[in-house]
Design a protein around this motif. Sequence first.
Motif, PDB file in Angstrom:
ATOM      1  N   GLN A  79       0.822  -1.212   0.000  1.00  0.00           N
ATOM      2  CA  GLN A  79       0.000   0.000   0.000  1.00  0.00           C
ATOM      3  C   GLN A  79       0.852   1.256   0.000  1.00  0.00           C
ATOM      4  O   GLN A  79       0.399   2.317  -0.444  1.00  0.00           O
ATOM      5  CB  GLN A  79      -0.944  -0.002   1.208  1.00  0.00           C
ATOM      6  N   PHE A  87      -2.531   6.009   6.078  1.00  0.00           N
ATOM      7  CA  PHE A  87      -3.701   5.154   5.864  1.00  0.00           C
ATOM      8  C   PHE A  87      -3.791   4.157   7.013  1.00  0.00           C
ATOM      9  O   PHE A  87      -2.775   3.862   7.672  1.00  0.00           O
ATOM     10  CB  PHE A  87      -3.592   4.406   4.527  1.00  0.00           C
ATOM     11  N   THR A  88      -4.983   3.671   7.294  1.00  0.00           N
ATOM     12  CA  THR A  88      -5.135   2.674   8.341  1.00  0.00           C
ATOM     13  C   THR A  88      -4.931   1.281   7.763  1.00  0.00           C
ATOM     14  O   THR A  88      -5.254   1.030   6.603  1.00  0.00           O
ATOM     15  CB  THR A  88      -6.526   2.737   8.991  1.00  0.00           C
ATOM     16  N   GLU A  90      -6.623  -1.253   8.591  1.00  0.00           N
ATOM     17  CA  GLU A  90      -7.952  -1.818   8.360  1.00  0.00           C
ATOM     18  C   GLU A  90      -8.496  -1.470   6.975  1.00  0.00           C
ATOM     19  O   GLU A  90      -9.220  -2.252   6.363  1.00  0.00           O
ATOM     20  CB  GLU A  90      -8.935  -1.326   9.432  1.00  0.00           C
ATOM     21  N   SER A  91      -8.107  -0.300   6.478  1.00  0.00           N
ATOM     22  CA  SER A  91      -8.636   0.134   5.176  1.00  0.00           C
ATOM     23  C   SER A  91      -8.118  -0.717   4.032  1.00  0.00           C
ATOM     24  O   SER A  91      -8.699  -0.727   2.941  1.00  0.00           O
ATOM     25  CB  SER A  91      -8.276   1.608   4.926  1.00  0.00           C
TER      26      SER A  91
END
Length: 245
Positions: A79, A87-88, A90-91
Motif C-alpha cells: 500500500q 492510511f489505516t 484496516e482500510s
Amino acid sequence: MIESFIEETNKANTKDDVYHLFKTALENLGYDRLVYCYATDQPKLNQKAEFGIISTYPEEWLTYYNQSNFMDHDPVVKQLFQTNGAFTWESITKPFELTKIQKKIMHEAEDIGIHSGIGVGIHQGINEISGFGITSSHKRNDLDRNLMAKVNLLAFQFHEAYSARNFKKPDPDQIILSEREREILHWISEGKSDTIIADLLYIQHSTVRYHIQNIFKKLAVNNKTMAIVKAMKLRLIQPSFIKAI
C-alpha cells in the motif's frame, strides 16, 4: 507538539537523536511500536530497499520477516506504493481479499502483539518510496482524522530530518517564496482544495496549479504534505492547526 518536534529534529545532531525524538512523539500519542523501511532503492541516499532500518518491533519478528521475504508480500508495504500519506491498516485488509501469505503475515504479526495501526507512504524523486508501520502493543479503536493528521506530519518530518543527515541541507536563505505562493501554501496547509483556493484568491484554477508547481520546485518536494512540512521548518508558514495540536 508538532512545531516543537520540527524544531527539535532540525536541531538534532545525529540520526539517532532524530529517531529518539520521533519514538517519544509517537509514544505520547499512544503508539509504542514502529518500523521504518525503504520500499524501493534510494539513489539520493545511496541506500538499497530495506525493511527495518529502524524498528521497535520484536527483533525475532524482524529476523523471521526478512528471512521469509515477507516484504515482497506484505499488504501494508504494498500500500505504500499506492498512498502518499497516512492510511489505516484496516482500510487495506478488510475491503479486499488477502492472499494466503498476506493473511499469514498479518495473523502472525498480531500473534506477537503487532496490532493493526497506521501506515504512512512517502513518495520522493522518481520511484523513491519510503514508509512506516506505526502500531500499538495494545489494540486501539480511537483512530480519528486528527490523530491520523498528527502521525502523518510527524512521519514526514522524521523522514525529512533523518534523511537530511545523509546529504548536505539546502541553504534556507536560498528559498524565497513570493507573497502569492505563501498565500497559496497557507491555504493548502488549511486543507483547502485547489478549486477553493482559486475562489478565495479570485484567480484561475490553472494559476493555482502553476504556483503550486513553482512552490514544489523551490522547496525541492513533490507533494503538498512535504511542502507544508518544509515550509513550517523554514518558518515560511504557520498553519492554524499548530495551535490546536
